[in-house]
Design an enzyme around this catalytic site. Structure first.
Site, PDB file in Angstrom:
ATOM      1  CD  GLU A  98     -18.371  20.241  17.755  1.00  0.00           C
ATOM      2  OE1 GLU A  98     -17.519  19.909  16.912  1.00  0.00           O
ATOM      3  OE2 GLU A  98     -19.608  20.090  17.589  1.00  0.00           O
ATOM      4  CD1 TRP A 109     -17.349  23.695  26.931  1.00  0.00           C
ATOM      5  CD2 TRP A 109     -17.358  25.605  28.086  1.00  0.00           C
ATOM      6  NE1 TRP A 109     -18.649  23.943  27.290  1.00  0.00           N
ATOM      7  CE2 TRP A 109     -18.688  25.119  28.012  1.00  0.00           C
ATOM      8  CE3 TRP A 109     -17.124  26.804  28.767  1.00  0.00           C
ATOM      9  CZ2 TRP A 109     -19.760  25.783  28.581  1.00  0.00           C
ATOM     10  CZ3 TRP A 109     -18.200  27.471  29.336  1.00  0.00           C
ATOM     11  CH2 TRP A 109     -19.489  26.955  29.239  1.00  0.00           C
ATOM     12  CD  GLU A 134      -6.491  16.817  28.054  1.00  0.00           C
ATOM     13  OE1 GLU A 134      -7.448  17.536  28.406  1.00  0.00           O
ATOM     14  OE2 GLU A 134      -6.510  16.119  27.024  1.00  0.00           O
ATOM     15  N   GLY A 167     -11.648  15.387  30.752  1.00  0.00           N
ATOM     16  CA  GLY A 167     -12.313  14.127  31.094  1.00  0.00           C
ATOM     17  C   GLY A 167     -12.952  14.250  32.463  1.00  0.00           C
ATOM     18  CB  THR A 168     -16.459  14.088  33.580  1.00  0.00           C
ATOM     19  OG1 THR A 168     -16.835  12.856  32.931  1.00  0.00           O
ATOM     20  CG2 THR A 168     -16.867  15.259  32.692  1.00  0.00           C
TER      21      THR A 168
END
Length: 402
Positions: free
Chosen positions: A135, A164, A257, A380-381
């Protein structure tokens, strides 16, 4: 007849995997490569090409055949992402958002009724799908999301914004994708937010594209959008599973993913090494080819070794992964942590080897370098992976020996 383990090919474990790689490689060379530069520069998603991928039967690569898919495994998904990304990572990202974030998610978590209704359209390419989680004010902190869904009669009413979203729009006219998986709060239980998953379709009232996000650093061949849900009415049957099931859905799908995002890194790195190796062999300085000089040798050799190391880790993780249950987060996070930074570094070295030529679009590596950066952020960073790996290892130190 005994199995000769020395003949096992981790990267093409069966004839079907070998055939898949040959098919995708040939398609990439003939169809994807010629359009990659143009669509990166124009920041446009190639919908016609995407539908051709559907004709090849690749959009539902992990979906059971009874629902219109190819019925293949995580290794097959890795193969497709590696091959596509060696040419056009932006287009490959659109493929990933559709086939992994949306389609595989429904195949694993949806009911038979939901799967029979929507998966054939998604697998054929008739529909383009996406997943709506992030969001404007919320990224990694999933439980902090503000989008809400309230039950009213035999409908759910959604309100909120998602940001995004890859494939959120399919064109320049803000046309929404045909279906998006939306995560929304549906209340609280034991003081903890309940997050639920909904199938929202293009014709559902109150669903629209807020804006297409432009001027991105990379991945310009995929469309990124803000989606708006304003009193968006969806039927009761749009809920996947039960209220509060979303965390389970996320865990089941995050592993594939992150694995396929790591596979994209492999394609970027491989292509970068191909280009810098050829250039260093053919280009001369001071009467000798560039690959005669130690610094160039270091760039090429380090890149090759890092790529091969990451590739083995990615394919071994794919071999061990079960699509229908979670439990391999340690390594799905691990491969993404390692491979994404590897790809960015390899593309950076390729630019350095090519010098001025590496800085312009004709030689591809500047686009690969720009595209690679997103893989350290999306899905995921790096920091999230470091946290997860440290936490999982502290709980299960024996994982180190498996």
């Amino acid at each position: 007849m005994s199995f000769n383990w020395k003949e096992f090919d981790l990267y093409n474990p069966t004839p079907e995997h070998s055939m898949l790689r040959e098919t995708v490689n040939a398609f990439t060379q003939a169809e994807v490569e010629p359009q990659a530069h143009e669509h990166d520069r124009s920041e446009k998603f190639n919908l016609a090409l995407f539908k051709k991928v559907g004709e090849l039967g690749l959009l539902g690569i992990t979906v059971p055949e009874q629902f219109g898919g190819a019925g293949m495994d995580p290794t097959a998904a890795v193969i497709v992402h590696e091959e596509l990304s060696a040419s056009d990572p932006g287009f490959a990202l659109a493929y990933l958002a559709h086939s992994m974030l949306c389609v595989n998610n429904i195949a694993v978590n949806g009911s038979d009724e939901q799967r029979l209704r929507v998966l054939p359209k998604l697998c054929s390419g008739e529909w383009v799908g996406s997943m709506s989680m992030s969001e404007p004010a919320i990224g990694t902190d999933v439980l902090g999301m503000q989008t809400r869904a309230v039950k009213k009669g035999n409908e759910w009413v959604l309100n909120g914004r998602k940001m995004w979203i890859t494939n959120g729009t399919i064109d320049e006219n803000n046309t929404p994708c045909d279906l998006t998986l939306v995560y929304a709060k549906t209340g609280e239980k034991h003081g903890r937010a309940m997050i639920s998953t909904f199938l929202v379709e293009k014709d559902h009232k109150g669903f629209e594209v807020g804006q297409k996000i432009k001027d991105k650093l990379g991945m310009r061949g995929s469309n990124t959008a803000e989606l708006v849900f304003q009193d968006c009415h969806v039927p009761e049957s749009a809920l996947i599973g039960h209220e509060g099931d979303s965390m389970l859905h996320m865990m089941r799908n995050l592993e594939i993913e992150r694995l396929t995002l790591a596979a994209m890194s492999l394609g970027i790195a491989r292509r970068s090494i191909e280009i810098m190796n050829r250039y260093a062999t053919e280009r001369e300085a001071f009467g000798k080819s560039l690959n005669h000089f130690g610094q160039m040798q270091r760039y090429i050799a380090d890149s090759y070794a890092e790529y091969k190391s990451a590739r083995a880790y990615v394919y071994e993780t794919a071999r061990r992964m079960d699509l229908n249950k979670e439990g391999n987060r340690l390594d799905s996070d691990g491969v993404k942590l390692v491979a994404t930074t590897m790809a960015k570094n390899v593309a950076d070295r390729a630019i350095q080897v090519l010098g001025g030529y590496g800085y312009v679009g004709e030689y591809v590596v500047e686009r690969l370098w720009r595209d690679a950066k997103l893989l350290e952020i999306g899905g995921g960073t790096l920091e999230a992976h470091q946290k997860n790996i440290t936490r999982d290892l502290s709980k299960n130190p024996e994982s180190l020996y498996k």
